[in-house]
Write a protein that holds these residues in place. Structure first.
Motif, PDB file in Angstrom:
ATOM      1  N   ILE A 150       0.849  -1.205   0.000  1.00  0.00           N
ATOM      2  CA  ILE A 150       0.000   0.000   0.000  1.00  0.00           C
ATOM      3  C   ILE A 150       0.880   1.250   0.000  1.00  0.00           C
ATOM      4  CG2 ILE A 150      -1.613   1.355   1.403  1.00  0.00           C
ATOM      5  CD1 ILE A 150      -2.918  -1.310   2.218  1.00  0.00           C
ATOM      6  N   PHE A 151       1.922   1.264   0.812  1.00  0.00           N
ATOM      7  CA  PHE A 151       2.838   2.399   0.855  1.00  0.00           C
ATOM      8  C   PHE A 151       3.453   2.664  -0.508  1.00  0.00           C
ATOM      9  CE2 PHE A 151       7.213   3.946   1.384  1.00  0.00           C
ATOM     10  CZ  PHE A 151       6.959   5.193   1.951  1.00  0.00           C
ATOM     11  N   LEU A 152       3.913   1.600  -1.181  1.00  0.00           N
ATOM     12  CA  LEU A 152       4.516   1.773  -2.500  1.00  0.00           C
ATOM     13  C   LEU A 152       3.485   2.259  -3.523  1.00  0.00           C
ATOM     14  CD1 LEU A 152       6.810  -1.391  -2.679  1.00  0.00           C
ATOM     15  CD2 LEU A 152       7.537   0.999  -2.449  1.00  0.00           C
ATOM     16  N   ALA A 153       2.269   1.773  -3.413  1.00  0.00           N
ATOM     17  CA  ALA A 153       1.231   2.187  -4.364  1.00  0.00           C
ATOM     18  C   ALA A 153       0.847   3.658  -4.188  1.00  0.00           C
ATOM     19  CB  ALA A 153       0.000   1.299  -4.202  1.00  0.00           C
ATOM     20  N   VAL A 154       0.820   4.106  -2.954  1.00  0.00           N
ATOM     21  CA  VAL A 154       0.432   5.490  -2.696  1.00  0.00           C
ATOM     22  C   VAL A 154       1.587   6.402  -3.069  1.00  0.00           C
ATOM     23  CG1 VAL A 154      -0.172   7.140  -0.889  1.00  0.00           C
ATOM     24  CG2 VAL A 154      -1.219   4.896  -0.903  1.00  0.00           C
TER      25      VAL A 154
END
Length: 154
Positions: A150-154
């Motif tokens: 999720i962190f990488l996607a955001v």
């Protein structure tokens, strides 16, 4: 050129997705394997769209990232057993085809696996084990993996 090269951050996404794919394959978790495969394809198309300046590919990648964040939020809720989700009852991750669980359950850091010798407890062609001494329970490793995605996607 004054435009930064977008390929290195996308390559990080690819490496993170491949790492997750490997551990899901080791645990025979078919739903995450399928989702990871789609994510790897989307990242490849995102890299292509970025390098070739193709807006359609970038829009597709942006839409996929929203779905990817949703999937990872579901994974977090599943492993933390939010609501009615239960790892013991639901075989969502394996499409109800096997009793396999997260690879990290038996192979987490510091985990000691002990087979249970009472064969009547185990279904045919399976073994019952107890796992103890883990430095970090497998649920939290899976949650950290999804949170990283999720962190990488955001």
């Amino acid at each position: 050129s004054l435009i930064p090269d977008p390929a290195p951050p996308l390559a990080l996404f690819q490496v993170a997705a491949l790492e997750r794919q490997i551990f899901d394959f080791l645990g025979y978790q078919w739903a995450p394997i399928l989702a990871n495969f789609l994510h790897i394809m989307a990242v490849i198309l995102g890299i292509f769209g970025t390098i070739q300046y193709r807006s359609r590919y970038l829009m597709m990648y942006a839409v996929w990232l929203v779905l990817w964040v949703g999937w990872n939020a579901f994974i977090i809720c599943f492993y933390l057993e939010v609501g009615r989700l239960s790892q013991d009852r639901d075989f969502i991750m394996t499409f109800n085809t096997s009793l396999h669980r997260s690879w990290w359950m038996e192979n987490g850091p510091g985990c000691l696996v002990t087979p249970v010798l009472n064969a009547q407890l185990a279904p045919q062609d399976h073994h019952v084990i107890t796992v103890s001494g883990c430095l970090l329970d497998y649920q939290y490793i899976e949650v950290l993996s999804s949170a990283t995605q999720i962190f990488l996607a955001v």
